[in-house]
Design a protein around this motif. Structure first.
Motif, PDB file in Angstrom:
ATOM      1  N   ILE B  82      49.959  25.952  35.313  1.00  0.00           N
ATOM      2  CA  ILE B  82      49.749  26.754  36.518  1.00  0.00           C
ATOM      3  C   ILE B  82      49.585  28.187  36.030  1.00  0.00           C
ATOM      4  CG2 ILE B  82      50.764  27.570  38.675  1.00  0.00           C
ATOM      5  CD1 ILE B  82      52.273  24.949  38.808  1.00  0.00           C
ATOM      6  N   ILE B  83      48.430  28.775  36.334  1.00  0.00           N
ATOM      7  CA  ILE B  83      48.089  30.080  35.759  1.00  0.00           C
ATOM      8  C   ILE B  83      47.847  31.099  36.861  1.00  0.00           C
ATOM      9  CG2 ILE B  83      46.525  31.301  34.183  1.00  0.00           C
ATOM     10  CD1 ILE B  83      45.761  28.678  32.945  1.00  0.00           C
ATOM     11  N   ASP B  84      48.365  32.266  36.661  1.00  0.00           N
ATOM     12  CA  ASP B  84      48.066  33.376  37.560  1.00  0.00           C
ATOM     13  C   ASP B  84      46.587  33.718  37.410  1.00  0.00           C
ATOM     14  OD1 ASP B  84      49.120  35.916  39.116  1.00  0.00           O
ATOM     15  OD2 ASP B  84      47.711  36.588  37.575  1.00  0.00           O
ATOM     16  N   GLU B  85      45.875  33.734  38.520  1.00  0.00           N
ATOM     17  CA  GLU B  85      44.421  33.886  38.464  1.00  0.00           C
ATOM     18  C   GLU B  85      44.001  35.222  37.863  1.00  0.00           C
ATOM     19  OE1 GLU B  85      42.267  32.612  41.951  1.00  0.00           O
ATOM     20  OE2 GLU B  85      40.727  34.099  41.542  1.00  0.00           O
ATOM     21  N   ASN B  86      44.705  36.279  38.192  1.00  0.00           N
ATOM     22  CA  ASN B  86      44.345  37.593  37.657  1.00  0.00           C
ATOM     23  C   ASN B  86      44.565  37.649  36.154  1.00  0.00           C
ATOM     24  OD1 ASN B  86      43.672  38.533  40.221  1.00  0.00           O
ATOM     25  ND2 ASN B  86      45.807  39.075  40.646  1.00  0.00           N
ATOM     26  N   SER B  87      45.648  37.009  35.715  1.00  0.00           N
ATOM     27  CA  SER B  87      45.941  36.959  34.284  1.00  0.00           C
ATOM     28  C   SER B  87      44.859  36.151  33.559  1.00  0.00           C
ATOM     29  CB  SER B  87      47.319  36.310  34.098  1.00  0.00           C
ATOM     30  OG  SER B  87      47.614  36.153  32.754  1.00  0.00           O
ATOM     31  N   LEU B  88      44.436  35.071  34.197  1.00  0.00           N
ATOM     32  CA  LEU B  88      43.378  34.239  33.608  1.00  0.00           C
ATOM     33  C   LEU B  88      42.073  35.034  33.524  1.00  0.00           C
ATOM     34  CD1 LEU B  88      42.516  31.388  32.623  1.00  0.00           C
ATOM     35  CD2 LEU B  88      41.883  30.886  34.978  1.00  0.00           C
ATOM     36  N   ALA B  89      41.765  35.755  34.580  1.00  0.00           N
ATOM     37  CA  ALA B  89      40.539  36.561  34.599  1.00  0.00           C
ATOM     38  C   ALA B  89      40.563  37.598  33.480  1.00  0.00           C
ATOM     39  CB  ALA B  89      40.399  37.245  35.955  1.00  0.00           C
ATOM     40  N   SER B  90      41.713  38.213  33.284  1.00  0.00           N
ATOM     41  CA  SER B  90      41.850  39.213  32.234  1.00  0.00           C
ATOM     42  C   SER B  90      41.675  38.574  30.855  1.00  0.00           C
ATOM     43  CB  SER B  90      43.232  39.872  32.354  1.00  0.00           C
ATOM     44  OG  SER B  90      43.506  40.649  31.227  1.00  0.00           O
ATOM     45  N   PHE B  91      42.258  37.382  30.693  1.00  0.00           N
ATOM     46  CA  PHE B  91      42.132  36.668  29.411  1.00  0.00           C
ATOM     47  C   PHE B  91      40.664  36.361  29.123  1.00  0.00           C
ATOM     48  CE2 PHE B  91      42.055  32.937  26.703  1.00  0.00           C
ATOM     49  CZ  PHE B  91      43.012  33.236  25.741  1.00  0.00           C
ATOM     50  N   ILE B  92      39.973  35.863  30.132  1.00  0.00           N
ATOM     51  CA  ILE B  92      38.563  35.492  29.951  1.00  0.00           C
ATOM     52  C   ILE B  92      37.730  36.736  29.625  1.00  0.00           C
ATOM     53  CG2 ILE B  92      36.518  34.612  31.160  1.00  0.00           C
ATOM     54  CD1 ILE B  92      38.441  32.656  32.626  1.00  0.00           C
ATOM     55  N   ALA B  93      38.032  37.834  30.281  1.00  0.00           N
ATOM     56  CA  ALA B  93      37.292  39.078  30.015  1.00  0.00           C
ATOM     57  C   ALA B  93      37.526  39.532  28.576  1.00  0.00           C
ATOM     58  CB  ALA B  93      37.727  40.163  31.000  1.00  0.00           C
ATOM     59  N   THR B  94      38.759  39.445  28.112  1.00  0.00           N
ATOM     60  CA  THR B  94      39.068  39.842  26.731  1.00  0.00           C
ATOM     61  C   THR B  94      38.388  38.896  25.743  1.00  0.00           C
ATOM     62  OG1 THR B  94      41.217  40.646  27.468  1.00  0.00           O
ATOM     63  CG2 THR B  94      40.947  40.325  25.101  1.00  0.00           C
ATOM     64  N   ALA B  95      38.365  37.609  26.102  1.00  0.00           N
ATOM     65  CA  ALA B  95      37.786  36.595  25.198  1.00  0.00           C
ATOM     66  C   ALA B  95      36.317  36.863  24.903  1.00  0.00           C
ATOM     67  CB  ALA B  95      37.959  35.206  25.806  1.00  0.00           C
ATOM     68  N   ALA B  96      35.650  37.519  25.838  1.00  0.00           N
ATOM     69  CA  ALA B  96      34.225  37.797  25.634  1.00  0.00           C
ATOM     70  C   ALA B  96      34.004  38.709  24.426  1.00  0.00           C
ATOM     71  CB  ALA B  96      33.650  38.438  26.892  1.00  0.00           C
TER      72      ALA B  96
END
Lengths: 199, 198
Positions: B82-96
């Motif tokens: 279960i993931i916090d959506e904002n945290s996931l969005a930030s992770f994906i942005a950094t992953a780029a």
């Protein structure tokens, strides 16, 4: 890598099943739909079923069949995909060439179909397609990889012989036999095209 | 298919991922028919990838199957998160901006795989260990090339050892492995902000 895409027609490329639409002309749409379901489930062989359905639906004049088939809706995403990859896409259908020619023309790609002729107003089934054989023939064209998309029991030989099989549930859930032979299960035309483009 | 706070974990993950990724692949094995039916009803845009060998394969091999044939970058994650959506969005942005990005979280698991962070750069993982009670653990989330796990045979983190040091980012999530996890995940899910509770 050169890739060929083989698509089942009824309920995969078309948004509704074709034969029950033709059957509605005779007032036997529900009966033919039942027969179609039983066939897709693999409870009777596709060849037996196709011959039986052709015997019944052969009573509908060919011109009327073409009018009906010509108005059958197609999945818009798959239609676009085929339009963009016309040379590498193949319709692989057990339906009769005699009946589905308007759809084949609309889609614009090559096709493997069952073959029938019309004699004195009656439809005679000359050859029922084995979809596995169709995949073998596509491979002989030199493709290094074949991706097949289908939903019914008669798609099993195609899905089995392809390098990647996709069970598609755009119209109804794909049959368990088709799922079992597939690598992927997809329920939406847009997602399917997205996957086909990515693979 | 487990529900947390009245919503399946799968739906929570799909809802959290959908705004941020082009396509979601869900690898199915055990009781696949249930998940296929569930997705046919609730998540028709998801690609289901079958793993008929699920009895003899591990998570890394399932994840690799999910990414097979795909080009470009993939976010690999376990299905019990279960993931916090904002945290996931930030992770994906950094992953780029990184060829490989590992998700880390404050250590909570009973048998945690902890991460050793670089002393010079705490945003770099320089090791994984099951032995030390370190502040952060491997969060079972990694973004990398689609073929990242192509020849992985053990755990995902074991494959990642080949690439150390790896950029890391904390990610706000809970894993649901045990009945105790479920209780704390339920509280966690209720605490998530509106965007996570659609």
């Amino acid at each position: 890598m050169s890739t060929a895409f083989c698509f089942d027609l009824d309920g995969t490329l078309t948004s509704i099943e074709i034969l029950p639409c033709i059957a509605s002309e005779l007032g036997v749409a529900e009966e033919i739909a039942t027969l179609t379901r039983v066939t897709m489930s693999g409870l009777i062989s596709f060849e037996e079923s196709m011959r039986l359905r052709s015997l019944i639906l052969g009573q509908v004049p060919l011109r009327r069949v073409h009018e009906i088939v010509g108005s059958i809706p197609l999945d818009p995403f798959l239609t676009d995909f085929i339009s963009g990859h016309e040379a590498d896409c193949f319709i692989v259908t057990g339906n009769l060439d005699l009946w589905i020619s308007p759809l084949v023309e609309r889609l614009g790609c090559r096709s493997f179909t069952s073959c029938a002729s019309s004699q004195e107003g009656k439809v005679r089934v000359d050859h029922v397609l084995d979809k596995g054989t169709a995949v073998s023939e596509v491979r002989l064209l030199g493709y290094e990889r074949i991706i097949a998309v289908g939903d019914g029991a008669n798609d099993v030989p195609m899905l089995r012989k392809a390098d990647a099989g996709i069970a598609f549930g755009g119209v109804h859930s794909p049959m368990p036999a088709a799922v079992k032979e597939s690598n992927y299960v997809v329920h939406d035309g847009r997602s399917l095209c997205n996957l086909l483009t990515a693979l | 298919m487990l529900e947390v706070g009245g919503k399946t974990i799968l739906t929570r993950l799909v809802d959290a991922l959908r705004p941020h990724v082009g396509r979601i692949h869900v690898v199915v094995g055990y009781r696949e028919e249930l998940i296929i039916e569930y997705c046919a009803l609730h998540h028709r845009d998801v690609i289901l990838v079958r793993n008929p060998e699920f009895r003899t394969t591990n998570t890394a091999q399932s994840m690799n199957l999910g990414a097979a044939g795909v080009r470009g970058k993939v976010l690999f994650l376990d299905g019990d998160l279960i993931i916090d959506e904002n945290s996931l969005a930030s992770f994906i942005a950094t992953a780029a901006a990184h060829p490989l990005l590992v998700g880390i979280a404050p250590t909570r698991s009973e048998q945690a795989v902890c991460v050793q962070l670089s002393k010079d750069d705490p945003a770099q993982v320089c090791g994984f260990t099951r032995n030390d009670a370190l502040p952060f653990e491997w969060a079972n989330v990694v973004a990398g090339p689609a073929d990242l796990l192509a020849d992985a045979s053990g755990y995902v983190f074991e494959k990642l050892l080949e690439f150390l040091p790896i950029a890391a980012q904390e990610i706000d999530l809970r894993e649901v492995d045990t009945p105790a996890d479920l209780d704390s995940a339920t509280i966690y899910a209720a605490s998530l902000r509106g965007g996570n509770l659609r």
